[in-house]
Structure formats: C-alpha cells, structure tokens
Scaffold this active site. Structure first.
Site, PDB file in Angstrom:
ATOM      1  N   THR A  95       0.848  -1.186   0.000  1.00 45.47           N
ATOM      2  CA  THR A  95       0.000   0.000   0.000  1.00 45.47           C
ATOM      3  C   THR A  95       0.886   1.240   0.000  1.00 45.47           C
ATOM      4  O   THR A  95       1.605   1.498   0.961  1.00 45.47           O
ATOM      5  CB  THR A  95      -0.911   0.030   1.239  1.00 45.47           C
ATOM      6  N   LYS A 170      -7.077   1.314  -2.907  1.00 54.42           N
ATOM      7  CA  LYS A 170      -6.660   0.744  -1.621  1.00 54.42           C
ATOM      8  C   LYS A 170      -6.632   1.811  -0.530  1.00 54.42           C
ATOM      9  O   LYS A 170      -7.030   1.551   0.616  1.00 54.42           O
ATOM     10  CB  LYS A 170      -5.280   0.099  -1.759  1.00 54.42           C
ATOM     11  N   LYS A 239       0.226   4.781   8.697  1.00 52.04           N
ATOM     12  CA  LYS A 239       0.826   5.169   7.417  1.00 52.04           C
ATOM     13  C   LYS A 239      -0.222   5.286   6.329  1.00 52.04           C
ATOM     14  O   LYS A 239      -0.257   6.257   5.555  1.00 52.04           O
ATOM     15  CB  LYS A 239       1.904   4.148   7.034  1.00 52.04           C
TER      16      LYS A 239
END
Length: 301
Positions: A95, A170, A239
C-alpha cells in the site's frame, strides 16, 4: 514461469505458500537467509540478492512495509529496474501513494519492464483461503497475462485503470478502515463508561445499522478477548490513513474524519502500540475514560 518474491512477512510468506501449493516455481529474496528457511522447506528457492532475483525471474512480486522500501527495491542502484530483463512483469502488493505507483510505472516502462500496482485487502486469513481483494492499476494487457496468478491469492481481482488506480482504491479502503476503527472504539468505550455490558452491546450493534466489518473484526477477534497480536499493525494503518488523507485533500476535501483517525493512530504509536493489531487503537481511548471493553464472566457475578 519463474516467480520472484521480495517481502516475505506476514502477508508475503502466505502468498508464497499459496503459489507453491499451486506448483508455481517461486524464488525468494530476504535479507536473512534464515528467514527464508521455512519457505525453502516448502519448496521455494532462495536467491541471495535482488539483482540475482531480477535476472532469473519472469514475474517479480513485492509485498513491503513502507513506500520508501518500495522505491528502494525498485529504483535503487541494486534494485529491480536496473537489473530485470526486458519484458519482466512486476506486481507490487504494497500500500503506497498513487504518485509512488505512477513514478515507478514510468521508470519501469522506459526500461521495458511492466509494473502493476496491486495492493490487497483481507489480511493474513484472506491470503490463506485465497479470498483477498486485489485492486490493480497499470496496463490491462499486462493485467490479463498475470490474472491466473492473482486469482491464486485473490477472490475478488479488479482492474481499475491506469497506473496508480489500484493504489487510490486501496487508500480509500484504508481510509474507511481507520475511520471505522476509531468510531467503533469510541462507541464501545462510551458504552462501557455508561455501564453497559460490552459483549451485549456488541451483539446488539452487529444486528443494527451501526454494524460494520471492522466492528465485528475488532470486537470478535481482538478487543473483547484482550488479545492484540496482529493482524494488521497500528503503524501500517497510521501510514495508510496519512496517505489517504493526502489523497482526499488533493481531491478538495479539507475537513475530513480521516484527520481524527490519523491523530488517534498517531497517539497509539506514541504510546508504544505501533506493533500491536490496529484494534489496539482503542487502548488510549479506554485509558482516557478509565474503562476496559471486555467480556464479563457472568459465572463469577
């Protein structure tokens, strides 16, 4: 087809196992040869460097922790782009931000290498039972070539458009994961603070409009049993929501709930919880209200 794999952690190691179970020829690179030993015992071949892996494989898969890792593995002097053969296909399951995916796609394309951003959702259990959602961006013809391999680990595999499209999808998913995690945590802590039985409240919520997959995951698998081993770690969701917030702000949204979620996950990290499951974002909220969301042993009452 020779498949190379870089990033054999919680997710990557399970992906390698599924590929081996389907009789694919898989080569792995890890910084420590000892870490690769369990995969070797399953049938994978160990390769001692990224350049060597890149030169021997037709398809290279990466499943890494952070965007900086992805940039280094692909674009560093000893990385994939400098060493892979013309015509090699790359699948990045990490990701990252859309800009990172687009940049690597452009650099790889100039070298005659195909790159698909292919982030996944579904966690370790999704890999194990082949039910991951895989969101793919890049060139459609390349996607169609590797679709049979993606279907080994994915139950829902979607091509979304040009490079970066998979990463965008995503991050939108991860935005919801973070926001739902915070909302579920706050709701359950509020219930406990007002004296409600946490398990009873959860059983009501999961058959009401307040239900969500995150609420069920966190409460069923982690919070109520006070078991916070990952899963998907706090540091990774932090993150992801940070990158998602940047994406949303670039789309013109300035005040978003993801900002609150980002602060909550940041606070959890600052409290030393970074390696616990994402459901542990509830712990600082519990501490602030001086309650614990858990099952009550009614036999002792």
């Amino acid at each position: 087809m020779k498949i190379g794999f870089i990033g054999t952690g919680v997710m990557g190691s399970r992906m390698v196992k599924r590929l081996l179970d389907q009789n694919y020829e898989v080569y792995v690179y890890t910084r420590s040869k000892e870490k690769a030993r369990p995969l070797q015992e399953m049938g994978a071949d160990y390769v001692g460097s990224i350049p060597e892996l890149a030169k021997v494989c037709d398809l290279l898969c990466t499943c890494l922790s952070m965007p900086t890792d992805v940039v280094e593995v692909y674009c560093g002097p000893n990385g994939i782009v400098e060493n892979a053969r013309h015509g090699t296909i790359c699948l990045d399951f990490t990701t990252v931000g859309a800009d990172t995916s687009k940049s690597i796609f452009e650099i790889a394309t100039k070298k005659g290498i195909s790159y698909l951003d292919s982030p996944v959702s579904g966690g370790p259990e999704g890999v194990e039972n082949g039910s991951l959602t895989i969101m793919v961006g890049g060139e459609k013809l390349v996607f169609e070539k590797v679709l049979p391999i993606l279907k080994v680990i994915g139950g829902k595999v979607e091509f979304l458009g040009p490079a970066g499209s998979g990463s965008i999808a995503k991050l939108i998913n991860q935005y919801l994961v973070a926001v739902h995690s915070l909302a579920a945590s706050e709701a359950m802590v509020a219930g406990a603070a007002y004296g409600l039985d946490s398990e009873q409240l959860f059983n009501l919520l999961k058959v009401s409009y307040g239900d969500s997959k995150i609420l069920r995951r966190h409460m069923d698998e982690y919070v109520l049993d006070r078991q916070f081993e990952p899963g998907g770690a706090i540091k990774y969701v932090h993150k992801d929501v940070r990158l998602a917030n940047q994406l949303f702000e670039e789309a013109g949204m300035k005040e978003i709930t993801g900002q609150l979620a980002q602060r909550a996950f940041q606070q959890a990290e600052e409290n030393g919880l970074q390696d616990l499951d994402m459901s542990a974002v509830i712990l600082p909220i519990e501490n602030a209200s001086d309650v614990v969301v858990k099952k009550i042993n009614k036999d002792t009452l």
